[in-house]
Design an enzyme around this catalytic site. Structure first.
Site, PDB file in Angstrom:
ATOM      1  N   ASP A   9       0.864  -1.185   0.000  1.00 57.28           N
ATOM      2  CA  ASP A   9       0.000   0.000   0.000  1.00 57.28           C
ATOM      3  C   ASP A   9       0.904   1.240   0.000  1.00 57.28           C
ATOM      4  O   ASP A   9       1.670   1.455   0.950  1.00 57.28           O
ATOM      5  CB  ASP A   9      -0.851  -0.052   1.275  1.00 57.28           C
ATOM      6  CG  ASP A   9      -1.790   1.132   1.408  1.00 57.28           C
ATOM      7  OD1 ASP A   9      -1.668   2.112   0.642  1.00 57.28           O
ATOM      8  OD2 ASP A   9      -2.648   1.066   2.309  1.00 57.28           O
ATOM      9  N   ASN A  23      -7.116  12.620 -10.779  1.00 54.46           N
ATOM     10  CA  ASN A  23      -7.815  13.062 -11.991  1.00 54.46           C
ATOM     11  C   ASN A  23      -7.657  14.581 -12.064  1.00 54.46           C
ATOM     12  O   ASN A  23      -7.179  15.213 -11.120  1.00 54.46           O
ATOM     13  CB  ASN A  23      -9.287  12.630 -11.994  1.00 54.46           C
ATOM     14  CG  ASN A  23     -10.031  13.160 -10.794  1.00 54.46           C
ATOM     15  OD1 ASN A  23     -10.169  14.371 -10.619  1.00 54.46           O
ATOM     16  ND2 ASN A  23     -10.489  12.255  -9.932  1.00 54.46           N
ATOM     17  N   VAL A  32      -6.227   4.449  -5.917  1.00 48.87           N
ATOM     18  CA  VAL A  32      -5.142   4.921  -5.062  1.00 48.87           C
ATOM     19  C   VAL A  32      -5.381   6.374  -4.629  1.00 48.87           C
ATOM     20  O   VAL A  32      -4.991   6.780  -3.525  1.00 48.87           O
ATOM     21  CB  VAL A  32      -3.778   4.712  -5.775  1.00 48.87           C
ATOM     22  CG1 VAL A  32      -3.573   5.647  -6.932  1.00 48.87           C
ATOM     23  CG2 VAL A  32      -2.631   4.807  -4.787  1.00 48.87           C
ATOM     24  N   ASP A  33      -6.046   7.149  -5.453  1.00 48.62           N
ATOM     25  CA  ASP A  33      -6.393   8.543  -5.130  1.00 48.62           C
ATOM     26  C   ASP A  33      -7.259   8.581  -3.863  1.00 48.62           C
ATOM     27  O   ASP A  33      -6.970   9.336  -2.905  1.00 48.62           O
ATOM     28  CB  ASP A  33      -7.147   9.131  -6.342  1.00 48.62           C
ATOM     29  CG  ASP A  33      -7.328  10.629  -6.279  1.00 48.62           C
ATOM     30  OD1 ASP A  33      -6.748  11.276  -5.395  1.00 48.62           O
ATOM     31  OD2 ASP A  33      -8.060  11.166  -7.149  1.00 48.62           O
ATOM     32  N   GLY A 123      -5.388   1.130 -13.470  1.00 50.60           N
ATOM     33  CA  GLY A 123      -6.611   0.724 -12.783  1.00 50.60           C
ATOM     34  C   GLY A 123      -7.829   1.212 -13.551  1.00 50.60           C
ATOM     35  O   GLY A 123      -8.112   0.775 -14.668  1.00 50.60           O
ATOM     36  N   TYR A 125      -8.336   3.757 -15.224  1.00 49.68           N
ATOM     37  CA  TYR A 125      -8.050   4.341 -16.542  1.00 49.68           C
ATOM     38  C   TYR A 125      -7.677   3.311 -17.608  1.00 49.68           C
ATOM     39  O   TYR A 125      -7.438   3.681 -18.773  1.00 49.68           O
ATOM     40  CB  TYR A 125      -6.997   5.449 -16.431  1.00 49.68           C
ATOM     41  CG  TYR A 125      -7.547   6.774 -15.908  1.00 49.68           C
ATOM     42  CD1 TYR A 125      -8.902   6.963 -15.659  1.00 49.68           C
ATOM     43  CD2 TYR A 125      -6.704   7.858 -15.667  1.00 49.68           C
ATOM     44  CE1 TYR A 125      -9.399   8.172 -15.171  1.00 49.68           C
ATOM     45  CE2 TYR A 125      -7.202   9.078 -15.195  1.00 49.68           C
ATOM     46  CZ  TYR A 125      -8.552   9.223 -14.947  1.00 49.68           C
ATOM     47  OH  TYR A 125      -9.040  10.431 -14.484  1.00 49.68           O
TER      48      TYR A 125
END
Ligand code: AR6
Length: 178
Positions: A9, A23, A32-33, A123, A125
């Site tokens: 992680d 984004n 992850v964001d 991921g 995207y």
């Protein structure tokens, strides 16, 4: 500059800077964001809002990078970058390469010795992890052989992968890189 591949992680990494696969809005999201915003606390969202107000009224363009403090994370900074979204027709690998290069440039500008990347765009995207790994290692190689790395203290570039499969892909691609 040394490349390390880790399974885990990224929010737990005690490096100078971790990179966020954000984004353009910089206002958070999934993957992850979402994990980085949850672990860093609400101050991170506030810092991102401030960036939007003061410097990035139209959002952060795809392939660009910008830093904020990391607040409650063990890292010191979060470098936010926006990967290309395959589902939106953004299939040019140069956009993805730019994410890695710009993030390394920002890290060097901060004086970071260590930086950790996730598998940007692999991921939500929709990019293939193998291609992301190839583009990432090429970008690190061209950064370290360019003048930009010369004055920077950057020593370690980590890739922190969330799944065993992606970790194995990154290891295989690194082993077969020149
Ligand atoms: N540590 C390391 N890697 C992680 C973690 C974590 N805690 N969580 C997920 N990953 P994604 P993208 C991996 O979808 O494709 C967001 O909504 C994940 O398994 O996070 O660039 C943004 O706001 C995958 O391998 O990023 C954007 O809207 C990799 O991180 C959009 O998703 C990237 O997956 C960005 O999509």
């Amino acid at each position: 500059m040394r490349i390390e591949i880790l399974h885990g992680d990224i929010t737990a990494r005690k490096v100078d800077a971790i990179v966020n696969a954000a984004n353009s809005s910089l206002l958070g999201g999934g993957g992850v964001d979402g994990a980085i915003h949850r672990a860093a606390g609400g101050e991170l969202l506030e810092a991102c809002r401030e960036l939007r107000r003061t410097q990035l009224q139209d959002g952060l363009p795809v392939g660009s990078a910008v830093a904020t403090p990391a607040f409650r994370l063990p890292a010191r900074w979060v470098i936010h970058t926006v990967g290309p979204n395959r589902h939106a027709g953004q299939t040019d690998p140069a956009l993805l390469a730019s994410c890695f290069q710009e993030s390394l440039t920002v890290a060097a500008g901060l004086g970071a010795q260590s930086v950790a990347f996730p598998a940007i765009s692999a991921g939500i995207y929709g990019w293939d992890a193998r291609q992301v790994a190839q583009v990432a290692f090429d970008a690190v190689g061209s950064f370290s052989s360019s003048g930009r790395a010369g004055d920077s203290p950057l020593e370690v570039v980590e890739f922190v992968l969330f799944s065993e499969d992606t970790t194995a892909v990154f290891r295989t691609v690194l082993e077969s890189s020149p």
